[in-house]
Design a protein around this motif. Sequence first.
Motif, PDB file in Angstrom:
ATOM      1  N   ALA A  74      75.620  49.191 -98.623  1.00  0.00           N
ATOM      2  CA  ALA A  74      75.133  49.590 -97.290  1.00  0.00           C
ATOM      3  C   ALA A  74      76.161  49.266 -96.208  1.00  0.00           C
ATOM      4  N   VAL A  75      76.755  48.078 -96.277  1.00  0.00           N
ATOM      5  CA  VAL A  75      77.771  47.695 -95.289  1.00  0.00           C
ATOM      6  C   VAL A  75      78.980  48.617 -95.388  1.00  0.00           C
ATOM      7  N   SER A  76      79.363  48.973 -96.617  1.00  0.00           N
ATOM      8  CA  SER A  76      80.496  49.875 -96.805  1.00  0.00           C
ATOM      9  C   SER A  76      80.249  51.215 -96.123  1.00  0.00           C
ATOM     10  N   ILE A  77      79.045  51.754 -96.291  1.00  0.00           N
ATOM     11  CA  ILE A  77      78.720  53.033 -95.648  1.00  0.00           C
ATOM     12  C   ILE A  77      78.779  52.900 -94.125  1.00  0.00           C
ATOM     13  N   ALA A  78      78.193  51.831 -93.599  1.00  0.00           N
ATOM     14  CA  ALA A  78      78.197  51.624 -92.152  1.00  0.00           C
ATOM     15  C   ALA A  78      79.619  51.441 -91.631  1.00  0.00           C
ATOM     16  N   ALA A  79      80.450  50.675 -92.365  1.00  0.00           N
ATOM     17  CA  ALA A  79      81.824  50.433 -91.935  1.00  0.00           C
ATOM     18  C   ALA A  79      82.670  51.696 -91.973  1.00  0.00           C
ATOM     19  N   GLU A  80      82.333  52.611 -92.869  1.00  0.00           N
ATOM     20  CA  GLU A  80      83.073  53.871 -92.961  1.00  0.00           C
ATOM     21  C   GLU A  80      82.874  54.762 -91.736  1.00  0.00           C
ATOM     22  N   GLN A  81      81.900  54.434 -90.902  1.00  0.00           N
ATOM     23  CA  GLN A  81      81.665  55.197 -89.664  1.00  0.00           C
ATOM     24  C   GLN A  81      82.623  54.753 -88.555  1.00  0.00           C
ATOM     25  N   LEU A  82      83.315  53.635 -88.763  1.00  0.00           N
ATOM     26  CA  LEU A  82      84.244  53.125 -87.753  1.00  0.00           C
ATOM     27  C   LEU A  82      85.628  53.745 -87.936  1.00  0.00           C
ATOM     28  N   GLU A  83      86.466  53.548 -86.953  1.00  0.00           N
ATOM     29  CA  GLU A  83      87.841  54.032 -87.023  1.00  0.00           C
ATOM     30  C   GLU A  83      88.834  52.881 -87.161  1.00  0.00           C
ATOM     31  N   GLY A  84      88.307  51.676 -87.311  1.00  0.00           N
ATOM     32  CA  GLY A  84      89.153  50.503 -87.449  1.00  0.00           C
ATOM     33  C   GLY A  84      88.413  49.409 -88.179  1.00  0.00           C
ATOM     34  N   PRO A  85      88.921  48.174 -88.139  1.00  0.00           N
ATOM     35  CA  PRO A  85      88.275  47.071 -88.852  1.00  0.00           C
ATOM     36  C   PRO A  85      86.948  46.667 -88.230  1.00  0.00           C
ATOM     37  N   ALA A  86      86.111  46.056 -89.057  1.00  0.00           N
ATOM     38  CA  ALA A  86      84.820  45.557 -88.577  1.00  0.00           C
ATOM     39  C   ALA A  86      85.031  44.308 -87.731  1.00  0.00           C
ATOM     40  N   GLU A  87      84.324  44.242 -86.611  1.00  0.00           N
ATOM     41  CA  GLU A  87      84.410  43.084 -85.721  1.00  0.00           C
ATOM     42  C   GLU A  87      83.106  42.291 -85.688  1.00  0.00           C
ATOM     43  N   ARG A  88      82.016  42.951 -86.023  1.00  0.00           N
ATOM     44  CA  ARG A  88      80.713  42.291 -86.036  1.00  0.00           C
ATOM     45  C   ARG A  88      79.814  43.036 -87.019  1.00  0.00           C
ATOM     46  N   ILE A  89      79.094  42.270 -87.852  1.00  0.00           N
ATOM     47  CA  ILE A  89      78.198  42.863 -88.841  1.00  0.00           C
ATOM     48  C   ILE A  89      76.844  42.177 -88.745  1.00  0.00           C
ATOM     49  N   GLN A  90      75.790  42.982 -88.694  1.00  0.00           N
ATOM     50  CA  GLN A  90      74.425  42.468 -88.705  1.00  0.00           C
ATOM     51  C   GLN A  90      73.705  43.072 -89.911  1.00  0.00           C
ATOM     52  N   LEU A  91      73.142  42.189 -90.740  1.00  0.00           N
ATOM     53  CA  LEU A  91      72.359  42.639 -91.889  1.00  0.00           C
ATOM     54  C   LEU A  91      70.904  42.256 -91.683  1.00  0.00           C
TER      55      LEU A  91
END
Length: 422
Positions: A27-44
């Motif tokens: 799920a995080v991978s799918i959400a992160a793929e919507q970004l154009e750069g690195p993840a800065e904050r993740i909420q699960l």
Amino acid sequence: MHKLIETLRREVAPAQGCTEPIAAAYAVSIAAEQLEGPAERIQLYLSGNIVKNALGVGIPGTGRTGVDIAALLGAVIRRSDKKLEILNGMTEEQLRQAEALLEQKILKVSLKEDAPERLYIEAVVQGGGHTGRCVIQRSHTNVTLIEKDGVPSLQSQDQSGSGAQAEDHAELSVKEIYEFATTIPFEEISFLLEGAKMNMAVSAEGLRGDYGLRVGKALSGQLGSLIQPALGSRLAAAAAAAADARMDGCAMPVMTTGGSGNQGISCTVAAATLAEHLGSSPEQLARALALSDLVTVHIKSYMGRLSPLCGSGIAGAAGSCCAMIYLMGGSLEQMEKGIQMILANHTGMICDGAKTTCALKIATGIQAAVLCASLAMEGICPCEKEGVVCRDVEDTIRGVGQISNQGVPQLDPMILQVMLNK
């Protein structure tokens, strides 16, 4: 295609690592793929059952336990096309990146008290001024929502896991499963042999290494214990060893059944070990595996995909019992007797999350399957006057489902409370 072939194709699938934290990584991978750069904050946001099954289990290739490192690896790897094999091929550099994010504390995990399903994962990932969101419900790969900056690119009205098919299992019967497994052309179910091969390889690794509580080694007589490696102990040792390895973070994939790797282990390893002992043909093993997988899925369709009761020790043990009876030349009637005895014996086994002690429960389940299969082959079975057992095996299965879903509504929250307050 026969509907039960479709069920097997859907419900028997490979996964690397425990399915709950790996589904969070997906799920995080799918959400992160919507970004154009690195993840800065993740909420699960996780349902209680996901939290329960993700707290104490080893994550393959990391030397760590728990959902945090799995989720952060999902943000780094971003290979959602691999689904539950997302960690397969993970590099040392990717692990270092995930560990750096762990130190930076960019991840927050919250219990979603009002989760609409027992299996619920919602990942919200922010970075570079953008926000990605993914929701998984009901089954481990059932994505019902993908958003970028609040705009959905996927939004499913069907949140059942697989459409109407999710309810088909409840319309099955042990008789229908038996008739299918014993008459379907071998070539149509031969793919099940790959799952047995995969899970037996993990079993061999568990017996070779020092994983988890070493339950498999103990049952095989390797620890100098009082246990002698008779056939029944060998079957239990083989299954427990696979769970020892898997729950302690072994990187080898397993073939799951009904969304659970441990259920897959319960379904396949003892049956494959017995088939090897008996000199059974590949066709006989494939038919035994079809019986085992489908009986497990059938029982779990009533219990729920994630439940307060142990799917491996109850449904998986019942499936394995049927496979043993088939390999010994037993009949449908004897299989029904075996299921009745397993359910009479193991209905009270609780699920207190995914962790190394799952190997103990799998060992207990397979030992019971050996006993119940032996009794059933002699025509022995409890009658409807005894406990949860009904005259018809289907009524007994439905009753166990009622106990799981309606009889113990406070059991899951109480188990989670005990786990979180230690």
